[in-house]
Design a protein around this motif. Structure first.
Motif, PDB file in Angstrom:
ATOM      1  N   HIS B   7     -23.902  -9.215   6.344  1.00  0.00           N
ATOM      2  CA  HIS B   7     -22.952  -9.398   5.257  1.00  0.00           C
ATOM      3  C   HIS B   7     -21.590  -8.820   5.541  1.00  0.00           C
ATOM      4  CE1 HIS B   7     -25.064 -11.250   1.875  1.00  0.00           C
ATOM      5  NE2 HIS B   7     -26.070 -10.989   2.674  1.00  0.00           N
ATOM      6  N   HIS B   8     -21.473  -8.182   6.690  1.00  0.00           N
ATOM      7  CA  HIS B   8     -20.178  -7.595   6.983  1.00  0.00           C
ATOM      8  C   HIS B   8     -19.620  -8.248   8.230  1.00  0.00           C
ATOM      9  CE1 HIS B   8     -21.533  -4.859   4.052  1.00  0.00           C
ATOM     10  NE2 HIS B   8     -22.481  -4.385   4.818  1.00  0.00           N
ATOM     11  N   PRO B   9     -18.648  -9.082   8.073  1.00  0.00           N
ATOM     12  CA  PRO B   9     -18.057  -9.746   9.232  1.00  0.00           C
ATOM     13  C   PRO B   9     -17.609  -8.675  10.216  1.00  0.00           C
ATOM     14  CG  PRO B   9     -17.038 -10.486   7.183  1.00  0.00           C
ATOM     15  CD  PRO B   9     -17.940  -9.375   6.834  1.00  0.00           C
ATOM     16  N   GLN B  13     -12.486  -4.160   9.103  1.00  0.00           N
ATOM     17  CA  GLN B  13     -12.576  -2.896   8.381  1.00  0.00           C
ATOM     18  C   GLN B  13     -11.756  -3.034   7.113  1.00  0.00           C
ATOM     19  OE1 GLN B  13     -13.731   0.375   8.899  1.00  0.00           O
ATOM     20  NE2 GLN B  13     -15.148  -0.358  10.441  1.00  0.00           N
ATOM     21  N   HIS B  14     -12.472  -3.095   5.989  1.00  0.00           N
ATOM     22  CA  HIS B  14     -11.723  -3.205   4.738  1.00  0.00           C
ATOM     23  C   HIS B  14     -11.570  -1.840   4.133  1.00  0.00           C
ATOM     24  CE1 HIS B  14     -11.480  -7.451   4.395  1.00  0.00           C
ATOM     25  NE2 HIS B  14     -12.702  -7.512   4.845  1.00  0.00           N
ATOM     26  N   GLU B  16     -10.442   0.354   0.663  1.00  0.00           N
ATOM     27  CA  GLU B  16     -10.843   0.235  -0.729  1.00  0.00           C
ATOM     28  C   GLU B  16      -9.996  -0.806  -1.455  1.00  0.00           C
ATOM     29  OE1 GLU B  16      -8.486   1.913  -2.863  1.00  0.00           O
ATOM     30  OE2 GLU B  16      -9.502   1.247  -4.696  1.00  0.00           O
ATOM     31  N   GLN B  18      -9.283  -3.895  -2.019  1.00  0.00           N
ATOM     32  CA  GLN B  18      -9.897  -5.146  -1.632  1.00  0.00           C
ATOM     33  C   GLN B  18      -8.936  -6.314  -1.677  1.00  0.00           C
ATOM     34  OE1 GLN B  18     -12.700  -6.256  -0.389  1.00  0.00           O
ATOM     35  NE2 GLN B  18     -13.272  -4.158   0.008  1.00  0.00           N
ATOM     36  N   HIS B  19      -7.989  -6.247  -2.549  1.00  0.00           N
ATOM     37  CA  HIS B  19      -7.162  -7.433  -2.762  1.00  0.00           C
ATOM     38  C   HIS B  19      -5.949  -7.447  -1.861  1.00  0.00           C
ATOM     39  CE1 HIS B  19      -9.385  -8.892  -6.242  1.00  0.00           C
ATOM     40  NE2 HIS B  19      -9.722  -7.625  -6.329  1.00  0.00           N
ATOM     41  N   ARG B 139     -15.629 -18.923   0.874  1.00  0.00           N
ATOM     42  CA  ARG B 139     -17.066 -19.045   0.684  1.00  0.00           C
ATOM     43  C   ARG B 139     -17.513 -20.488   0.528  1.00  0.00           C
ATOM     44  NH1 ARG B 139     -16.389 -14.153   1.906  1.00  0.00           N
ATOM     45  NH2 ARG B 139     -16.817 -12.497   0.446  1.00  0.00           N
ATOM     46  N   GLY B 162     -14.889 -16.439  -3.930  1.00  0.00           N
ATOM     47  CA  GLY B 162     -15.925 -15.518  -4.369  1.00  0.00           C
ATOM     48  C   GLY B 162     -15.419 -14.168  -4.822  1.00  0.00           C
ATOM     49  N   SER B 164     -14.468 -11.772  -7.619  1.00  0.00           N
ATOM     50  CA  SER B 164     -14.714 -11.830  -9.052  1.00  0.00           C
ATOM     51  C   SER B 164     -13.348 -11.914  -9.703  1.00  0.00           C
ATOM     52  CB  SER B 164     -15.471 -10.599  -9.513  1.00  0.00           C
ATOM     53  OG  SER B 164     -14.836  -9.457  -9.026  1.00  0.00           O
TER      54      SER B 164
END
Lengths: 165, 600
Positions: B7-9, B13-14, B16, B18-19, B139, B162, B164
């Motif tokens: 689940h982690h490409p 490295q993301h 916090e 996210q956007h 997605r 995807g 939210s």
């Protein structure tokens, strides 16, 4: 049923004691508004006065009952805990809710304080995951503690790679 | 391509924020900053197809120009010397030209491109907007071609991310419209991370369709016999009733004159005569009416199913992407990245279930489309088909030798049945009370009451039937209907209790519920991103709880309803080890060692 059936233990920390006053004030405000609404037509319109006064009485009575019982009840239920791996909260009074979210799936952490919370020096921490189930909210924390909690959560989630879905 | 569980490409490295990757905003005019241009090679910006503008121009002209000509003619007929009559035609033409011009401007301003890292879109004439989606966050890709667009060789492309969706609710990027070739190329490229865009912007025209046919394994294709399941819904009567209600409504709008005119033209007998004629032959008229309703419903529903599911195919492409194709007038092609398909729903509405049918829906990330209803429509992966076939399809989609839909499911405690009986009993009391009141009212009713009722009904019903049949109904009829209602309520309670179940598969968790619509949901255990346990006062008294897994996929929350608290928690604990364990205690005193809290 199994004797060793698991139960949820309550999370470790209570919310701030001042939250009781916050909930009381909030509930009282709603009660006052709902009671006044039917009183206005009762004052203006003579023939239906008794009916509207009865409605106002019932609303006010129930509202006061809730105002007295709910905050104490909530204070017993509302709890929170943050471990190295997860956020765990419980909330509600008649209808109760327990939420668990793993640290690795947390997307954003916010603190918010409404005007009423600010009066009591309180804050809420909102923890958002990618789920449509809505964010996890820890409300009624002391303002400084809330900031600490949010900072700590931010640090922990930053350490974990992945896109949290 | 990547393994299914991953689940982690890798290499991503993301932090916090996210956007961070996704930017909406306005750029100052003239300044064209283009983030994501870090690659040395420049990928050309592409535009939408201008054909759509010309198409809508033609359609609008087809309606408006004749209207303008008719207007001119009419004005001349009224008064030959009136030179204003010459105005409508040039005005219409000017209007159409202006609309076309503005539309072209808008279209020219909208540009998109797919670089190896991201998909970018610029739009807006005055308020410039720039939007960029990292490709690894794409997605699903949805290519739709409604008939009025398809005849021009165009299609729309919707890219789901995807996320939210927060305020504004746009987790999507939509291109209206591009050529079919562009759409097909976007569909193939966007979900293919290993082999990024090769960047031949205008190639692939027309070739895409044929190639796509054989690169992948076919999971299922339409069997026309399945259309027989289409009318197996509770809506079948409803659709027929809807048609009649619409006609009655229309008649009421004309103040009843519509029906009067028709019956005069056709020489029909008066309403009273017809009404009494029908009341006299109720045993013949009633079944014939029902049959008519049924037939019209069947026709409408089968037609809808044919439109929706014509040419239905479900493929798994080599890179694991699941691709759905369907549609007669609106042809739809939906691609979902394989590892974002986190489970399936075996969807069995009551009527369909009783004739042995079911359909399959996706539990996937990135299929959300604004509101719940659209999301639900988008997640449908199959038409109604035999339940055995649907289970096979579900198993094939989950890529497991032993299907998660076949694992043995645990029943919920009898207390859950008691809750449903309580609800049924409350409903029964209400229905019986209502029946009592109606029977009493009928006793009291005098002739004048009935006359008033009949007159009211005659206002909008061409052939008044309801009030005469109510008058003719015997007093015990109400009670009989109410008793029938009571039986149905308890039968429903038993059915919904039987629907409740939960289970575990090595890779999936399974929950089932529902009587009117029974949904068996399988959800990948690795996609669970939290738990929610809720208890009402009644549930606490009975030792029950609603235990829900939260996830980024599908509806976001899948619930084992009215499960025993201990049973539900044990299930949740086993499904996702270590998540819930620190917060559970066993009653036998062997409580888990508590982890130290990270905070004082």
């Amino acid at each position: 049923m199994n004797t060793d059936a698991p139960r949820l233990r309550p999370p470790n920390h209570r919310v701030d004691r001042r939250a009781v006053w916050w909930w009381t004030t909030r509930s009282l405000a709603v009660t006052v508004v709902l009671t006044v609404v039917p009183v206005v037509p009762a004052l203006i319109w003579e023939p239906v006065r008794p009916w509207f006064l009865i409605a106002a009485g019932i609303l006010g009575g129930v509202g006061l009952l809730i105002t007295v019982a709910m905050p104490q009840w909530r204070f017993r239920v509302h709890r929170w805990e943050i471990t190295d791996t997860a956020v765990y909260t419980s909330s509600g009074w008649l209808w109760q809710e327990w939420r668990v979210a793993p640290m690795s799936r947390i997307q954003t952490v916010d603190t918010a304080r409404g005007p009423l919370q600010r009066v009591f020096g309180l804050s809420s921490v909102t923890v958002t995951t990618a789920s449509a189930a809505g964010p996890i909210e820890i409300s009624g924390l002391d303002h400084t503690l809330a900031t600490e909690v949010a900072d700590q959560l931010t640090d922990s989630t930053e350490a974990i790679p992945g896109d949290a879905t | 391509m990547t393994s299914h569980d991953d689940h982690h490409p890798d290499g991503e490295q993301h932090d916090e924020e996210q956007h961070e990757g996704e930017q909406h905003g306005e750029l100052p005019q003239g300044q064209s900053r283009e983030p994501g241009q870090d690659q040395g090679e420049e990928v050309r910006w592409e535009g939408l197809s201008t054909l759509s503008v010309w198409a809508s121009t033609v359609v609008v002209a087809l309606f408006m120009v004749p209207a303008a000509i008719v207007g001119t003619v009419v004005l001349f007929v009224v008064d030959v010397s009136n030179l204003w009559a010459l105005l409508p035609l040039p005005a219409t033409l000017a209007f159409i030209a202006l609309m076309t011009y503005l539309d072209l401007l808008r279209l020219r301003a909208t540009r998109y491109r797919v670089t190896p890292e991201r998909m970018e879109m610029r739009s807006g004439i005055i308020a410039k907007a720039y939007r960029s989606i990292p490709r690894e966050r794409v997605r699903s890709v949805d290519v739709a071609a409604p008939i009025y667009v398809r005849i021009f060789g165009l299609c729309s492309v919707t890219v789901g991310t995807g996320e939210s969706a927060g305020a504004g609710g746009t987790d999507q990027l939509q291109l209206l419209y591009v050529t079919a070739g562009q759409g097909e190329r976007l569909r193939r490229e966007l979900l293919r991370r290993a082999a990024p865009a090769t960047g031949s912007p205008d190639g692939g025209e027309g070739t895409g369709e044929e190639e796509a046919e054989d690169d992948g394994t076919e999971l299922v294709r339409l069997n026309p016999r399945w259309f027989a399941y289409a009318p197996a819904t509770t809506a079948t009567f409803g659709v027929g009733l809807g048609v009649i209600a619409a006609l009655v409504g229309l008649n009421a709008q004309t103040g009843g004159h519509g029906w009067q005119w028709i019956s005069e033209q056709a020489g029909l007998p008066s309403a009273q005569e017809m009404s009494s004629f029908v009341m006299g032959r109720l045993l013949v008229v009633l079944p014939v009416t029902l049959l008519g309703l049924l037939l019209s419903g069947v026709v409408v529903l089968v037609a809808t199913a044919v439109e929706t599911w014509w040419d239905y195919r479900l493929l798994r492409e080599q890179d694991g992407t699941v691709r759905l194709r369907r549609g007669l007038l609106t042809s739809v092609s939906l691609s979902v990245e394989g590892r974002r398909l986190n489970g399936v729903v075996l969807h069995e509405p009551f009527v369909l279930r009783s004739v042995g049918g079911a359909s399959i829906r996706a539990v996937a990330t990135g299929l959300s489309a604004g509101d719940a209803q659209k999301t639900e429509a988008k997640s449908r992966l199959s038409p109604a088909m035999p339940v055995r076939r649907a289970r096979e399809l579900g198993a094939a989609l989950m890529r497991e030798p032993d299907s998660a839909l076949d694992v043995p499911l645990a029943r919920h405690p009898k207390a859950a049945l008691r809750r449903r009986f309580t609800r049924a009993a409350l409903g029964s009391v209400a229905v019986l009370a209502l029946a009592g009141v109606l029977a009493w009212a009928q006793q009291l009713a005098t002739e004048s009451w009935w006359n008033v009722l009949q007159e009211t009904e005659a206002e909008f019903m061409p052939v008044p039937l309801i009030s005469p049949s109510a008058e003719a109904a015997p007093g015990w009829g109400w009670i009989a209907v109410a008793l029938l209602g009571v039986v149905v309520a308890f039968w429903y309670a038993v059915g919904s209790y039987r629907g409740l179940a939960h289970g575990l598969h090595p890779r999936y968790l399974v929950v089932r519920k529902g009587m009117a619509v029974r949904d068996t949901v399988t959800l990948e255990r690795s996609s669970v991103i939290g738990w929610r346990v809720t208890r009402s006062p009644f549930q606490r008294r009975l030792g029950l709880a609603d235990v829900s897994a939260t996830t980024a996929s599908g509806e976001g929350l899948y619930t084992a309803q009215d499960v025993g608290l201990g049973q539900g928690l044990a299930w949740a604990d086993e499904a996702v080890p270590e998540l819930l364990a620190p917060f559970l205690v066993r009653d036998q005193g062997s409580s888990e060692p508590e982890r130290p809290s990270a905070l004082p």
